[in-house]
Design a protein around this motif. Structure first.
Motif, PDB file in Angstrom:
ATOM      1  N   MET A   1      24.098  34.479  60.453  1.00  0.00           N
ATOM      2  CA  MET A   1      24.738  33.237  60.845  1.00  0.00           C
ATOM      3  C   MET A   1      26.053  33.096  60.090  1.00  0.00           C
ATOM      4  O   MET A   1      26.116  33.323  58.897  1.00  0.00           O
ATOM      5  CB  MET A   1      23.825  32.053  60.545  1.00  0.00           C
ATOM      6  N   LYS A   2      27.077  32.704  60.818  1.00  0.00           N
ATOM      7  CA  LYS A   2      28.385  32.523  60.211  1.00  0.00           C
ATOM      8  C   LYS A   2      28.470  31.169  59.512  1.00  0.00           C
ATOM      9  O   LYS A   2      27.718  30.252  59.812  1.00  0.00           O
ATOM     10  CB  LYS A   2      29.472  32.614  61.277  1.00  0.00           C
ATOM     11  N   LYS A   3      29.412  31.045  58.583  1.00  0.00           N
ATOM     12  CA  LYS A   3      29.629  29.790  57.894  1.00  0.00           C
ATOM     13  C   LYS A   3      30.201  28.771  58.880  1.00  0.00           C
ATOM     14  O   LYS A   3      31.100  29.086  59.668  1.00  0.00           O
ATOM     15  CB  LYS A   3      30.592  29.984  56.727  1.00  0.00           C
ATOM     16  N   ILE A   4      29.678  27.539  58.838  1.00  0.00           N
ATOM     17  CA  ILE A   4      30.117  26.485  59.758  1.00  0.00           C
ATOM     18  C   ILE A   4      31.314  25.761  59.152  1.00  0.00           C
ATOM     19  O   ILE A   4      31.295  25.363  57.987  1.00  0.00           O
ATOM     20  CB  ILE A   4      28.963  25.498  60.036  1.00  0.00           C
ATOM     21  N   ASP A   5      32.343  25.586  59.962  1.00  0.00           N
ATOM     22  CA  ASP A   5      33.566  24.899  59.561  1.00  0.00           C
ATOM     23  C   ASP A   5      33.239  23.445  59.201  1.00  0.00           C
ATOM     24  O   ASP A   5      32.577  22.737  59.970  1.00  0.00           O
ATOM     25  CB  ASP A   5      34.550  24.956  60.735  1.00  0.00           C
ATOM     26  N   ASN A   6      33.694  22.983  58.041  1.00  0.00           N
ATOM     27  CA  ASN A   6      33.427  21.613  57.596  1.00  0.00           C
ATOM     28  C   ASN A   6      33.995  20.578  58.556  1.00  0.00           C
ATOM     29  O   ASN A   6      33.422  19.499  58.721  1.00  0.00           O
ATOM     30  CB  ASN A   6      33.975  21.383  56.184  1.00  0.00           C
ATOM     31  N   ASN A   7      35.111  20.873  59.191  1.00  0.00           N
ATOM     32  CA  ASN A   7      35.698  19.946  60.166  1.00  0.00           C
ATOM     33  C   ASN A   7      34.730  19.719  61.330  1.00  0.00           C
ATOM     34  O   ASN A   7      34.552  18.590  61.786  1.00  0.00           O
ATOM     35  CB  ASN A   7      37.037  20.480  60.665  1.00  0.00           C
ATOM     36  N   LYS A   8      34.109  20.782  61.797  1.00  0.00           N
ATOM     37  CA  LYS A   8      33.143  20.658  62.892  1.00  0.00           C
ATOM     38  C   LYS A   8      31.924  19.858  62.446  1.00  0.00           C
ATOM     39  O   LYS A   8      31.414  19.020  63.198  1.00  0.00           O
ATOM     40  CB  LYS A   8      32.731  22.039  63.402  1.00  0.00           C
ATOM     41  N   LEU A   9      31.451  20.085  61.231  1.00  0.00           N
ATOM     42  CA  LEU A   9      30.324  19.319  60.703  1.00  0.00           C
ATOM     43  C   LEU A   9      30.671  17.839  60.589  1.00  0.00           C
ATOM     44  O   LEU A   9      29.851  16.976  60.911  1.00  0.00           O
ATOM     45  CB  LEU A   9      29.894  19.859  59.342  1.00  0.00           C
ATOM     46  N   ASP A  10      31.874  17.538  60.128  1.00  0.00           N
ATOM     47  CA  ASP A  10      32.317  16.142  60.017  1.00  0.00           C
ATOM     48  C   ASP A  10      32.327  15.451  61.375  1.00  0.00           C
ATOM     49  O   ASP A  10      31.918  14.287  61.497  1.00  0.00           O
ATOM     50  CB  ASP A  10      33.710  16.063  59.379  1.00  0.00           C
ATOM     51  N   ILE A  11      32.779  16.154  62.395  1.00  0.00           N
ATOM     52  CA  ILE A  11      32.802  15.595  63.750  1.00  0.00           C
ATOM     53  C   ILE A  11      31.380  15.327  64.238  1.00  0.00           C
ATOM     54  O   ILE A  11      31.084  14.260  64.781  1.00  0.00           O
ATOM     55  CB  ILE A  11      33.560  16.526  64.722  1.00  0.00           C
ATOM     56  N   ILE A  12      30.483  16.282  64.039  1.00  0.00           N
ATOM     57  CA  ILE A  12      29.090  16.130  64.471  1.00  0.00           C
ATOM     58  C   ILE A  12      28.440  14.951  63.765  1.00  0.00           C
ATOM     59  O   ILE A  12      27.787  14.111  64.392  1.00  0.00           O
ATOM     60  CB  ILE A  12      28.304  17.436  64.220  1.00  0.00           C
ATOM     61  N   ILE A  13      28.618  14.847  62.464  1.00  0.00           N
ATOM     62  CA  ILE A  13      28.028  13.748  61.698  1.00  0.00           C
ATOM     63  C   ILE A  13      28.588  12.411  62.166  1.00  0.00           C
ATOM     64  O   ILE A  13      27.847  11.442  62.350  1.00  0.00           O
ATOM     65  CB  ILE A  13      28.249  13.965  60.190  1.00  0.00           C
ATOM     66  N   SER A  14      29.890  12.342  62.388  1.00  0.00           N
ATOM     67  CA  SER A  14      30.524  11.109  62.853  1.00  0.00           C
ATOM     68  C   SER A  14      29.961  10.672  64.202  1.00  0.00           C
ATOM     69  O   SER A  14      29.673   9.495  64.417  1.00  0.00           O
ATOM     70  CB  SER A  14      32.028  11.319  62.962  1.00  0.00           C
ATOM     71  N   LYS A  15      29.807  11.627  65.119  1.00  0.00           N
ATOM     72  CA  LYS A  15      29.266  11.304  66.441  1.00  0.00           C
ATOM     73  C   LYS A  15      27.821  10.813  66.340  1.00  0.00           C
ATOM     74  O   LYS A  15      27.431   9.873  67.026  1.00  0.00           O
ATOM     75  CB  LYS A  15      29.341  12.512  67.378  1.00  0.00           C
ATOM     76  N   LEU A  16      27.023  11.438  65.475  1.00  0.00           N
ATOM     77  CA  LEU A  16      25.633  11.022  65.312  1.00  0.00           C
ATOM     78  C   LEU A  16      25.537   9.632  64.690  1.00  0.00           C
ATOM     79  O   LEU A  16      24.666   8.841  65.066  1.00  0.00           O
ATOM     80  CB  LEU A  16      24.880  12.035  64.437  1.00  0.00           C
ATOM     81  N   GLU A  17      26.401   9.335  63.755  1.00  0.00           N
ATOM     82  CA  GLU A  17      26.370   8.025  63.096  1.00  0.00           C
ATOM     83  C   GLU A  17      26.709   6.899  64.066  1.00  0.00           C
ATOM     84  O   GLU A  17      26.242   5.774  63.893  1.00  0.00           O
ATOM     85  CB  GLU A  17      27.346   8.000  61.917  1.00  0.00           C
ATOM     86  N   ASN A  18      27.501   7.197  65.088  1.00  0.00           N
ATOM     87  CA  ASN A  18      27.922   6.182  66.049  1.00  0.00           C
ATOM     88  C   ASN A  18      27.077   6.154  67.318  1.00  0.00           C
ATOM     89  O   ASN A  18      27.389   5.415  68.247  1.00  0.00           O
ATOM     90  CB  ASN A  18      29.398   6.393  66.412  1.00  0.00           C
ATOM     91  N   LEU A  19      26.021   6.938  67.365  1.00  0.00           N
ATOM     92  CA  LEU A  19      25.195   7.046  68.565  1.00  0.00           C
ATOM     93  C   LEU A  19      23.908   6.250  68.383  1.00  0.00           C
ATOM     94  O   LEU A  19      23.115   6.542  67.488  1.00  0.00           O
ATOM     95  CB  LEU A  19      24.876   8.533  68.823  1.00  0.00           C
ATOM     96  N   ASP A  20      23.718   5.207  69.216  1.00  0.00           N
ATOM     97  CA  ASP A  20      22.493   4.406  69.141  1.00  0.00           C
ATOM     98  C   ASP A  20      21.388   4.984  70.018  1.00  0.00           C
ATOM     99  O   ASP A  20      20.252   5.130  69.588  1.00  0.00           O
ATOM    100  CB  ASP A  20      22.776   2.967  69.562  1.00  0.00           C
TER     101      ASP A  20
END
Length: 55
Positions: free
Chosen positions: A1-20
């Motif tokens: 498995m390749k290292k995941i870009d922190n920018n992509k992780l930040d986007i995913i976390i942000s989307k999850l935090e705003n999803l009800d």
């Protein structure tokens, strides 16, 4: 498995935090995140109705 870009992780976390209600789908090609799809649901309460009785 390749290292995941922190920018992509930040986007995913942000989307999850705003999803009800809904889902987040992450598409991976050759070990790289290439796409994020979000399906969001909005729920509305139904107005209560009065049922009429038959006499």
């Amino acid at each position: 498995m390749k290292k995941i870009d922190n920018n992509k992780l930040d986007i995913i976390i942000s989307k999850l935090e705003n999803l009800d209600y809904g889902s987040l789908n992450i598409t991976v090609h050759d070990g790289e995140i290439t796409q994020i799809d979000i399906t969001e649901k909005k729920r509305f309460a139904l107005p209560k109705t009065t049922k009429l009785r038959k006499s």
